[in-house]
Design a protein around this motif. Structure first.
Motif, PDB file in Angstrom:
ATOM      1  N   ARG A 148       0.831  -1.213   0.000  1.00 34.88           N
ATOM      2  CA  ARG A 148       0.000   0.000   0.000  1.00 34.88           C
ATOM      3  C   ARG A 148       0.862   1.258   0.000  1.00 34.88           C
ATOM      4  O   ARG A 148       0.577   2.227  -0.691  1.00 34.88           O
ATOM      5  N   LEU A 149       1.939   1.235   0.806  1.00 31.69           N
ATOM      6  CA  LEU A 149       2.851   2.374   0.890  1.00 31.69           C
ATOM      7  C   LEU A 149       3.526   2.625  -0.465  1.00 31.69           C
ATOM      8  O   LEU A 149       3.624   3.768  -0.923  1.00 31.69           O
ATOM      9  N   ILE A 150       3.974   1.563  -1.100  1.00 29.88           N
ATOM     10  CA  ILE A 150       4.622   1.679  -2.415  1.00 29.88           C
ATOM     11  C   ILE A 150       3.651   2.315  -3.401  1.00 29.88           C
ATOM     12  O   ILE A 150       3.976   3.281  -4.082  1.00 29.88           O
ATOM     13  N   GLU A 151       2.431   1.768  -3.454  1.00 27.85           N
ATOM     14  CA  GLU A 151       1.447   2.290  -4.410  1.00 27.85           C
ATOM     15  C   GLU A 151       1.097   3.753  -4.113  1.00 27.85           C
ATOM     16  O   GLU A 151       1.054   4.584  -5.016  1.00 27.85           O
ATOM     17  N   VAL A 180      13.139  -3.651 -10.537  1.00 25.30           N
ATOM     18  CA  VAL A 180      13.572  -2.857  -9.397  1.00 25.30           C
ATOM     19  C   VAL A 180      13.407  -3.737  -8.167  1.00 25.30           C
ATOM     20  O   VAL A 180      12.298  -4.163  -7.848  1.00 25.30           O
ATOM     21  N   VAL A 181      14.518  -4.048  -7.522  1.00 24.38           N
ATOM     22  CA  VAL A 181      14.482  -4.883  -6.319  1.00 24.38           C
ATOM     23  C   VAL A 181      14.282  -3.969  -5.112  1.00 24.38           C
ATOM     24  O   VAL A 181      15.026  -3.013  -4.923  1.00 24.38           O
ATOM     25  N   LEU A 182      13.235  -4.271  -4.340  1.00 24.44           N
ATOM     26  CA  LEU A 182      12.919  -3.522  -3.119  1.00 24.44           C
ATOM     27  C   LEU A 182      12.977  -4.509  -1.967  1.00 24.44           C
ATOM     28  O   LEU A 182      12.168  -5.432  -1.928  1.00 24.44           O
ATOM     29  N   THR A 183      13.923  -4.344  -1.069  1.00 18.07           N
ATOM     30  CA  THR A 183      14.007  -5.315   0.002  1.00 18.07           C
ATOM     31  C   THR A 183      14.619  -4.722   1.254  1.00 18.07           C
ATOM     32  O   THR A 183      15.232  -3.657   1.200  1.00 18.07           O
ATOM     33  N   THR A 184      14.463  -5.414   2.373  1.00 21.48           N
ATOM     34  CA  THR A 184      15.044  -4.948   3.631  1.00 21.48           C
ATOM     35  C   THR A 184      16.490  -5.418   3.770  1.00 21.48           C
ATOM     36  O   THR A 184      17.185  -5.008   4.681  1.00 21.48           O
ATOM     37  N   THR A 185      16.935  -6.278   2.872  1.00 21.76           N
ATOM     38  CA  THR A 185      18.288  -6.831   2.946  1.00 21.76           C
ATOM     39  C   THR A 185      19.310  -5.847   2.397  1.00 21.76           C
ATOM     40  O   THR A 185      19.156  -5.386   1.273  1.00 21.76           O
ATOM     41  N   ASP A 186      20.357  -5.559   3.178  1.00 22.39           N
ATOM     42  CA  ASP A 186      21.404  -4.702   2.621  1.00 22.39           C
ATOM     43  C   ASP A 186      22.734  -5.463   2.564  1.00 22.39           C
ATOM     44  O   ASP A 186      23.809  -4.878   2.616  1.00 22.39           O
ATOM     45  N   ILE A 204      16.893  -1.196  -4.210  1.00 32.37           N
ATOM     46  CA  ILE A 204      16.586  -0.228  -3.155  1.00 32.37           C
ATOM     47  C   ILE A 204      16.374  -0.969  -1.842  1.00 32.37           C
ATOM     48  O   ILE A 204      15.554  -1.887  -1.764  1.00 32.37           O
ATOM     49  N   THR A 205      17.141  -0.573  -0.831  1.00 31.60           N
ATOM     50  CA  THR A 205      16.965  -1.163   0.498  1.00 31.60           C
ATOM     51  C   THR A 205      15.843  -0.412   1.192  1.00 31.60           C
ATOM     52  O   THR A 205      15.866   0.813   1.278  1.00 31.60           O
ATOM     53  N   LYS A 206      14.839  -1.163   1.648  1.00 29.08           N
ATOM     54  CA  LYS A 206      13.710  -0.545   2.348  1.00 29.08           C
ATOM     55  C   LYS A 206      14.198  -0.140   3.733  1.00 29.08           C
ATOM     56  O   LYS A 206      14.530  -1.013   4.529  1.00 29.08           O
ATOM     57  N   PRO A 207      14.277   1.145   4.029  1.00 27.82           N
ATOM     58  CA  PRO A 207      14.611   1.496   5.416  1.00 27.82           C
ATOM     59  C   PRO A 207      13.463   1.039   6.316  1.00 27.82           C
ATOM     60  O   PRO A 207      12.318   1.078   5.907  1.00 27.82           O
ATOM     61  N   VAL A 208      13.808   0.599   7.485  1.00 28.77           N
ATOM     62  CA  VAL A 208      12.772   0.187   8.434  1.00 28.77           C
ATOM     63  C   VAL A 208      11.954   1.423   8.802  1.00 28.77           C
ATOM     64  O   VAL A 208      10.762   1.362   9.023  1.00 28.77           O
ATOM     65  N   ASN A 209      12.609   2.567   8.784  1.00 27.43           N
ATOM     66  CA  ASN A 209      11.962   3.856   9.034  1.00 27.43           C
ATOM     67  C   ASN A 209      11.023   4.164   7.860  1.00 27.43           C
ATOM     68  O   ASN A 209      11.456   4.264   6.720  1.00 27.43           O
ATOM     69  N   TYR A 210       9.728   4.275   8.149  1.00 22.61           N
ATOM     70  CA  TYR A 210       8.722   4.448   7.086  1.00 22.61           C
ATOM     71  C   TYR A 210       8.914   5.723   6.269  1.00 22.61           C
ATOM     72  O   TYR A 210       8.700   5.728   5.080  1.00 22.61           O
ATOM     73  N   GLU A 211       9.377   6.802   6.921  1.00 23.18           N
ATOM     74  CA  GLU A 211       9.550   8.056   6.185  1.00 23.18           C
ATOM     75  C   GLU A 211      10.651   7.919   5.143  1.00 23.18           C
ATOM     76  O   GLU A 211      10.512   8.355   4.005  1.00 23.18           O
ATOM     77  N   GLY A 212      11.751   7.257   5.530  1.00 16.30           N
ATOM     78  CA  GLY A 212      12.850   7.017   4.594  1.00 16.30           C
ATOM     79  C   GLY A 212      12.399   6.146   3.436  1.00 16.30           C
ATOM     80  O   GLY A 212      12.735   6.394   2.274  1.00 16.30           O
ATOM     81  N   ALA A 246      12.194   7.017  -0.598  1.00 13.76           N
ATOM     82  CA  ALA A 246      12.809   6.176  -1.638  1.00 13.76           C
ATOM     83  C   ALA A 246      11.774   5.824  -2.701  1.00 13.76           C
ATOM     84  O   ALA A 246      12.030   5.907  -3.901  1.00 13.76           O
ATOM     85  N   ILE A 247      10.556   5.483  -2.265  1.00  8.18           N
ATOM     86  CA  ILE A 247       9.493   5.121  -3.203  1.00  8.18           C
ATOM     87  C   ILE A 247       9.055   6.335  -4.013  1.00  8.18           C
ATOM     88  O   ILE A 247       8.794   6.234  -5.205  1.00  8.18           O
ATOM     89  N   ARG A 248       8.995   7.488  -3.361  1.00  7.92           N
ATOM     90  CA  ARG A 248       8.610   8.711  -4.070  1.00  7.92           C
ATOM     91  C   ARG A 248       9.606   9.010  -5.186  1.00  7.92           C
ATOM     92  O   ARG A 248       9.235   9.345  -6.301  1.00  7.92           O
TER      93      ARG A 248
END
Length: 144
Positions: free
Chosen positions: A17-20, A92-98, A115-123, A127-129
């Motif tokens: 939902r956040l990505i969309e 485009v790879v989106l993941t929490t793994t760095d 793209i590494t998904k920051p655990v921090n939602y704002e970050g 990145a998604i924006r």
């Protein structure tokens, strides 16, 4: 120019939902086709006969989470890049793994962006924006 269809393979509903939402906020109105498992996504990409011809002449951009319940994103990436009909589709790879080795492996297999998904939602939202802005200017080649 043909509209690009965004195929989102993400099992976490909150992240999806956040990505969309952020892609839309960036002004990208392309269709987004969401999948929560690799199996469903591959069925869509490769069609009922598994040949991939279902994606011929489709303009696709794949958003791929590496951690899925039924298979790894690496497996999906390998299959997409090995198929004649989908190999030109940007992934485009989106993941929490760095993990540096995993990032290199994705690029070696043909991922376009990691793209590494920051655990921090704002970050993550930022990145998604930025990704949304990237989509809006990007031309995706037609699959043969």
């Amino acid at each position: 120019m043909h509209p690009v269809c965004i195929v989102m393979i993400e099992d976490d509903e909150g992240h999806a939902r956040l990505i969309e939402r952020n892609i839309r906020r960036a002004g990208v109105n392309n269709d987004i086709v969401p999948f929560r498992t690799g199996t469903e996504a591959l069925a869509y990409l490769f069609g009922p006969d598994g040949s991939g011809e279902a994606s011929a002449r489709r303009h696709l951009l794949v958003l791929l989470d590496l951690n899925l319940p039924d298979m790894t994103g690496i497996d999906i990436l390998e299959k997409i890049k090995a198929n004649t009909h989908t190999k030109r589709s940007p992934v485009v790879v989106l993941t929490t793994t760095d993990d540096a080795r995993e990032i290199q492996r994705c690029y070696d297999l043909g991922a376009n962006v990691y793209i590494t998904k920051p655990v921090n939602y704002e970050g993550f939202a930022n990145a998604i924006r930025q990704l949304g802005l990237f989509f809006s200017v990007m031309q995706v080649p037609e699959n043969p």
